[in-house]
Motif scaffolding. Structure first.
Motif, PDB file in Angstrom:
ATOM      1  N   CYS A   1      -6.929 -14.539  59.306  1.00 37.88           N
ATOM      2  CA  CYS A   1      -7.722 -13.360  58.959  1.00 37.88           C
ATOM      3  C   CYS A   1      -7.344 -12.902  57.547  1.00 37.88           C
ATOM      4  O   CYS A   1      -6.174 -12.861  57.199  1.00 37.88           O
ATOM      5  CB  CYS A   1      -7.453 -12.225  59.945  1.00 37.88           C
TER       6      CYS A   1
ATOM      7  N   ARG B   1      -7.759  -9.967  56.532  1.00 36.98           N
ATOM      8  CA  ARG B   1      -7.039  -8.712  56.763  1.00 36.98           C
ATOM      9  C   ARG B   1      -6.499  -8.735  58.187  1.00 36.98           C
ATOM     10  O   ARG B   1      -7.270  -8.782  59.141  1.00 36.98           O
ATOM     11  CB  ARG B   1      -7.959  -7.508  56.601  1.00 36.98           C
ATOM     12  N   CYS B   2      -5.211  -8.705  58.294  1.00 37.68           N
ATOM     13  CA  CYS B   2      -4.560  -8.728  59.609  1.00 37.68           C
ATOM     14  C   CYS B   2      -4.629  -7.331  60.227  1.00 37.68           C
ATOM     15  O   CYS B   2      -4.690  -6.329  59.509  1.00 37.68           O
ATOM     16  CB  CYS B   2      -3.111  -9.161  59.431  1.00 37.68           C
ATOM     17  N   ILE B   3      -4.598  -7.300  61.556  1.00 35.55           N
ATOM     18  CA  ILE B   3      -4.668  -5.995  62.227  1.00 35.55           C
ATOM     19  C   ILE B   3      -3.515  -5.076  61.830  1.00 35.55           C
ATOM     20  O   ILE B   3      -3.671  -3.859  61.788  1.00 35.55           O
ATOM     21  CB  ILE B   3      -4.743  -6.178  63.764  1.00 35.55           C
TER      22      ILE B   3
ATOM     23  N   HIS C   1      -3.105 -12.634  70.390  1.00 37.49           N
ATOM     24  CA  HIS C   1      -4.027 -13.298  69.475  1.00 37.49           C
ATOM     25  C   HIS C   1      -3.831 -14.812  69.479  1.00 37.49           C
ATOM     26  O   HIS C   1      -4.720 -15.551  69.075  1.00 37.49           O
ATOM     27  CB  HIS C   1      -3.847 -12.744  68.056  1.00 37.49           C
TER      28      HIS C   1
ATOM     29  N   PHE D   1     -12.443  -8.162  71.321  1.00 36.59           N
ATOM     30  CA  PHE D   1     -12.120  -9.561  71.011  1.00 36.59           C
ATOM     31  C   PHE D   1     -11.682  -9.733  69.563  1.00 36.59           C
ATOM     32  O   PHE D   1     -10.828 -10.566  69.265  1.00 36.59           O
ATOM     33  CB  PHE D   1     -13.308 -10.483  71.295  1.00 36.59           C
ATOM     34  N   CYS D   2     -12.263  -8.976  68.645  1.00 36.24           N
ATOM     35  CA  CYS D   2     -12.073  -9.235  67.211  1.00 36.24           C
ATOM     36  C   CYS D   2     -10.614  -9.067  66.800  1.00 36.24           C
ATOM     37  O   CYS D   2     -10.057  -7.977  66.865  1.00 36.24           O
ATOM     38  CB  CYS D   2     -12.946  -8.302  66.384  1.00 36.24           C
ATOM     39  N   ARG D   3     -10.010 -10.177  66.344  1.00 35.75           N
ATOM     40  CA  ARG D   3      -8.589 -10.141  66.011  1.00 35.75           C
ATOM     41  C   ARG D   3      -8.317  -9.348  64.732  1.00 35.75           C
ATOM     42  O   ARG D   3      -7.269  -8.746  64.574  1.00 35.75           O
ATOM     43  CB  ARG D   3      -8.053 -11.566  65.875  1.00 35.75           C
ATOM     44  N   SER D   4      -9.290  -9.378  63.805  1.00 37.73           N
ATOM     45  CA  SER D   4      -9.033  -8.685  62.537  1.00 37.73           C
ATOM     46  C   SER D   4      -9.560  -7.252  62.560  1.00 37.73           C
ATOM     47  O   SER D   4      -9.612  -6.595  61.533  1.00 37.73           O
ATOM     48  CB  SER D   4      -9.665  -9.463  61.388  1.00 37.73           C
ATOM     49  N   ASN D   5      -9.957  -6.779  63.765  1.00 40.13           N
ATOM     50  CA  ASN D   5     -10.462  -5.411  63.886  1.00 40.13           C
ATOM     51  C   ASN D   5     -11.632  -5.142  62.947  1.00 40.13           C
ATOM     52  O   ASN D   5     -11.675  -4.113  62.291  1.00 40.13           O
ATOM     53  CB  ASN D   5      -9.341  -4.429  63.561  1.00 40.13           C
ATOM     54  N   SER D   6     -12.543  -6.096  62.874  1.00 41.39           N
ATOM     55  CA  SER D   6     -13.642  -5.949  61.921  1.00 41.39           C
ATOM     56  C   SER D   6     -14.908  -5.397  62.562  1.00 41.39           C
ATOM     57  O   SER D   6     -15.921  -5.281  61.902  1.00 41.39           O
ATOM     58  CB  SER D   6     -13.961  -7.305  61.295  1.00 41.39           C
TER      59      SER D   6
END
Lengths: 276, 656
Positions: free
Chosen positions: A181, A183-185, A213, B633-638
């Motif tokens: 990603c 941008r990582c969470i 993840h 589901f979205c891992r990158s929080n998008s």
């Protein structure tokens, strides 16, 4: 001719014909048993390539360097079966086109390097099939079972101890081919879901989020575990998640490039033991 | 600057008895951003709503929290009130301090503390609410009715007669369903086929109805107003367009001894067949598994016989994709297999039959042409025993529920038998006689008083054969002694059960079902026709055991719901939909795979020369149902969900 020399000359051939623009392989490291990634762009440089029992890293992660594959040209990369599975997952998740990846496949058995037949990720389906049939690493399983034998409270204490060491350097994330990603969470600060300071709560949040993840995606290449500067046994968390998805859904990450993400799909016969 | 109004409802005693509302008001009044906090006995009442509206106007509120019941109860009520006062309706939140607090706790102090936390959390949420506006989507004003029994036919006719197109899908070769198998109907004893066949004919001839028989629904996509249904039209091997239904092929077919499904195995059919004489459409089908031609390539007598060359062995199943705006599920029921009662000997003794068998025996079009003749030797039974609740209301062996129709049809069977066999004798073992319905109790009384139906209150414990008689042993509870009847035939009033594939079908079309497999309504009392999936309605015995009048009523009710939906060209939808952040989306498409509504597509982001820079996920707001699966589901929080944004949820959690 040994496998190292064979792959060196093949790499030189691919580069001189223009079939690939770059070869990602292993080179000499700071000590005899350590190997570090090298990026070879000319036939002459292929002399730097080394292939021996020390070549354990999963180099697929370097394919995701921004813009590397966007010109449509191919890149060759040295991969063990776990790395080839990573290519399949990355293809399934649309992060790369597997046609652009030429694989120098090898495996290490008792310190000895053995060549694997094939050049494209799909060629290695039999190898991956054998790996799946052999099951998850017995060594890891043994280690993980020790944790299963203690009570939940003791296990919680164990992980609290381990995570308290975390310094949030994110080396585990940087080395992981699945952490692509942009941008990582953890970098989301509106709102700030994961606490960035390295105290136990935030450390728990980060490591548990990362474990989820990776569920159904980790190929147990061990990169995170090796790169952790404070020796948190991340392999055990990842192994546990891999075991869960294998047992519950017969899902072995990276079997092929058409595999659908296990946490985004369902079948009517999926076990629902946790639903009342 | 936030100006939040908080309205604490007592809900009579529902909330006030367990939550100290004065304390709640005092605590919330001091919360930053709360402009006004009031309590009242019933905020959902007219004066209650007026109070909310007045407060919105007088205090220029920017957000409203009503601390009351579940949003499922009154969210709409208060949204409307806010809108009337000039506030965007999505600036309202309901803090559920009833179902999730007062109803489930017993300690008033703790419950009050919890109510304060819940309310505070919603205040923090509403501060971050955004104004939202409904999304308008077009409605495909065509309905699909799945199941061509009496319920399906009625629903189709009602919708079609109001001028809307209907596709009626039936998996058997003919429409008609179970009603076509029944001899006479209670409580009037008119012939079932005589009242049904005109409806069948009307349906198939109606210009607005497309009847698809021998067809099954395979896939349902989309949402209310915009469903896409894939229907498999099974190969009939007979050309529908040209076949005249002359029946020559059926006459000549050499494979004749196949137990007929329509006759419940009491009669035979051929390999090419129509299930019954009045079948609609009157076009036969070839049973591939029994046909000699399909087994070894020989025979083809039907093809040679057919004068207009309507037999086509090369026909294939075809899949048709149909766009509809609403769906009626009317897939009916099956009769429970009674072999689970070993003591009743079903399957062992030929003359132990089910109620549906008896219908065929009594039917003028049945295998005995309406004569009551027992299956074993074709003789007229002198004594018939009926056993009610053979499966129903039996926790240990059968099903817990009452099948509802058995009391009535057993009385009917006893009457029909008495009318046909004048010196015959009947014994009916029953637990209770449940005859609630117009003319129903009069009907059972008539069976007893005029047709001398011999009711015995009690259960049968054992049934065995002796000297050509079926000995039925039971107990007469009213007299308190055992009884033994030597019967010639025994009729089991078997339970009505869901179709064997009901649960799988429910999953295909996305509706709920209960422990047995009957489909669930949205609300048992107030929304008995709707399912929880908007745009899908229920009719008939697929929901619960029903008789004909109930099935027909429900079918018309479903039709009325659909016609209401079809009264407008556009439908207003909740603006609670997901949006993707282009800059952070990693393009893994996990969200697209996870989305149950196929609402997520790929979208290319290009530079000014048209070169693709990035490919990202993109949500179609018309299809999105706001379930939030993609968000989690979205891992990158998008991905963020309007009305439930990450910021809102986070603020809610942090306020606890």
């Amino acid at each position: 001719m040994g496998i190292q020399e064979q792959y060196r000359s093949e790499a030189a051939g691919l580069l001189s014909s223009g079939a690939v623009k770059l070869v990602i392989g292993f080179g000499e490291g700071s000590t005899v048993e350590r190997r570090r990634p090298v990026f070879v762009r000319t036939p002459a440089e292929t002399e730097r390539l080394v292939l021996d029992g020390g070549c354990v890293a999963n180099l697929s992660t370097y394919l995701l360097t921004e813009g590397l594959l966007s010109d449509g040209k191919s890149v060759a990369v040295f991969l063990k079966p776990d790395g080839i599975r990573s290519i399949n997952i990355l293809a399934a998740e649309a992060q790369l086109n597997p046609e652009q990846v030429v694989i120098f496949g090898f495996d290490i058995e008792e310190g000895q390097v053995r060549a694997l037949e094939g050049r494209k990720a799909s060629d290695f389906a039999p190898v991956i099939g054998v790996a799946k049939a052999a099951g998850l690493s017995a060594e890891l399983q043994k280690e993980a079972e020790l944790l299963d034998q203690i009570s939940a409270a003791e296990r919680f204490e164990y992980w609290k101890d381990q995570f308290s060491k975390c310094i949030k350097c994110y080396a585990c994330r940087q080395v992981c081919p699945m952490c692509y990603c942009r941008r990582c969470i953890v970098d989301v600060n509106q709102p700030q879901w994961v606490n960035t300071s390295s105290h136990t709560l935030g450390n728990f949040e980060w490591n548990i989020v990362r474990a989820f993840h990776l569920a159904g995606r980790c190929v147990a290449c061990g990169g995170c575990d090796r790169s952790c500067p404070v020796n948190i046994p991340l392999r055990l968390i990842n192994h546990r998640m891999a075991k869960e998805v294998l047992d519950a859904f017969d899902y072995y990450a990276g079997e092929c490039a058409e595999q659908k993400p296990v946490l985004a799909t369902f079948r009517q016969d999926d076990p629902e033991t946790f639903i009342l | 600057m936030a100006k939040i109004g908080v309205f604490v409802c007592h809900c009579g005693e529902n909330i006030a008895s367990m939550v100290d509302t004065a304390n709640l008001v005092a605590a919330i009044s001091e919360h930053p951003g709360v402009e006004i906090c009031l309590e009242y006995k019933y905020f959902c009442s007219d004066p209650g709503q007026e109070t909310v509206k007045r407060a919105v106007r007088e205090h220029n509120l920017t957000g409203v929290v009503v601390a009351a019941c579940s949003p499922r109860m009154h969210e709409q009520t208060f949204r409307k009130a806010c809108a009337e006062a000039g506030l965007n309706p999505y600036m309202l939140e309901l803090a559920n301090i009833r179902e999730q607090c007062s109803w489930v706790h017993t300690d008033k102090e703790e419950a009050t503390e919890k109510a304060i936390e819940i309310t505070r959390s919603l205040v923090e949420k509403v501060k971050r609410n955004n104004k939202l506006y409904p999304i308008s989507v077009p409605v495909t004003r065509r309905a699909m009715v799945i199941g061509g029994g009496i319920a399906g036919i009625q629903a189709a006719l009602d919708i079609a007669s109001a001028g809307r197109e209907v596709v009626l899908v039936e998996r058997e070769p003919s429409i008609g369903g179970h009603m076509s198998q029944i001899s006479e109907t209670f409580p009037t004893l008119d012939c079932s086929q005589c009242i049904l066949t005109p409806r069948m004919v009307e349906a198939v001839q109606h210009p607005n109805i497309t009847v698809m028989t021998y067809s099954e629904v395979e896939e349902v996509d989309g949402y209310i107003g915009n469903f896409t249904v894939k229907v498999r039209r099974k190969a009939r091997y007979v050309r529908m367009e040209t076949c005249t239904g002359c029946g020559d092929c059926i006459q000549k077919c050499p494979v004749k001894k196949i137990p007929s499904e329509f006759e419940c195995g009491l009669g035979n059919r051929s390999a090419i067949y129509t299930p019954f004489a009045q079948a609609v459409p009157n076009v036969p089908v070839i049973d591939r598994s029994r046909c000699t031609y399909f087994k070894n390539g020989k025979c083809a007598i039907c093809k040679k016989t057919c004068q207009i060359d309507s037999i086509d062995f090369d026909q294939q199943d075809t899949i048709e994709t149909i766009e509809v705006g609403a769906i009626v599920v009317a897939t009916g029921f099956q009769v429970q297999n009674t072999s689970l009662y070993g003591e009743y000997g079903y399957g062992r003794y030929k003359d132990v039959i089910t109620g549906l068998h008896f219908e065929r025996l009594a039917s003028a079009s049945g295998p005995t042409a309406g004569k009551i003749l027992r299956p074993s030797d074709g003789k007229q039974p002198e004594t018939v025993v009926f056993i009610q609740c053979a499966g129903s209301r039996d926790v240990s062996k059968g099903v817990r529920y009452c099948s509802k129709i058995c009391c009535m049809y057993t009385a009917k069977h006893a009457m029909l038998y008495a009318h046909k066999v004048h010196d015959g004798d009947t014994k009916i073992f029953y637990m209770d006689i449940r005859a609630a319905g117009k003319g129903y109790d009069e009907f059972t009384r008539r069976a007893i008083e005029e047709d001398h139906a011999g009711y015995v209150r009690g259960r049968v414990s054992k049934l065995y054969e002796e000297n050509g008689k079926l000995i039925v042993r039971g107990v007469d509870m009213l007299l308190g002694r055992p009884v033994e009847v030597a019967a010639d035939m025994v009729v089991l009033a078997t339970a009505m059960v869901p179709q064997p594939d009901a649960k799988e079908f429910a999953k295909i079309i996305g509706i709920g079902y209960d422990e047995y497999g009957f489909f669930n309504e949205a609300h048992l009392k107030l929304r008995p026709v709707e399912t929880a999936t908007a745009g899908i309605y229920l009719a008939g015995a697929c929901q619960s055991p029903k008789d004909i009048p109930d099935s027909v009523s429900q079918a018309s009710a479903a039709a009325a719901k659909i016609l209401g939906l079809f009264s407008r060209e556009h439908l207003e939808r909740e603006p609670v939909v997901a949006t993707v952040s282009d800059s952070t989306c990693a393009g893994c498409w996990g969200c697209a795979t996870a989305c149950p509504y196929n609402a997520i597509d790929q979208r290319d982001i290009t530079d000014r020369n048209g070169n693709v820079i990035k490919r990202v996920a993109s949500v179609n707001p018309g299809l999105c149902q706001g379930c939030g699966t993609c968000v989690s589901f979205c891992r990158s929080n998008s991905i963020d969900l309007a009305g439930f944004t990450e910021k809102q949820i986070f603020a809610e959690v942090m306020a606890l």
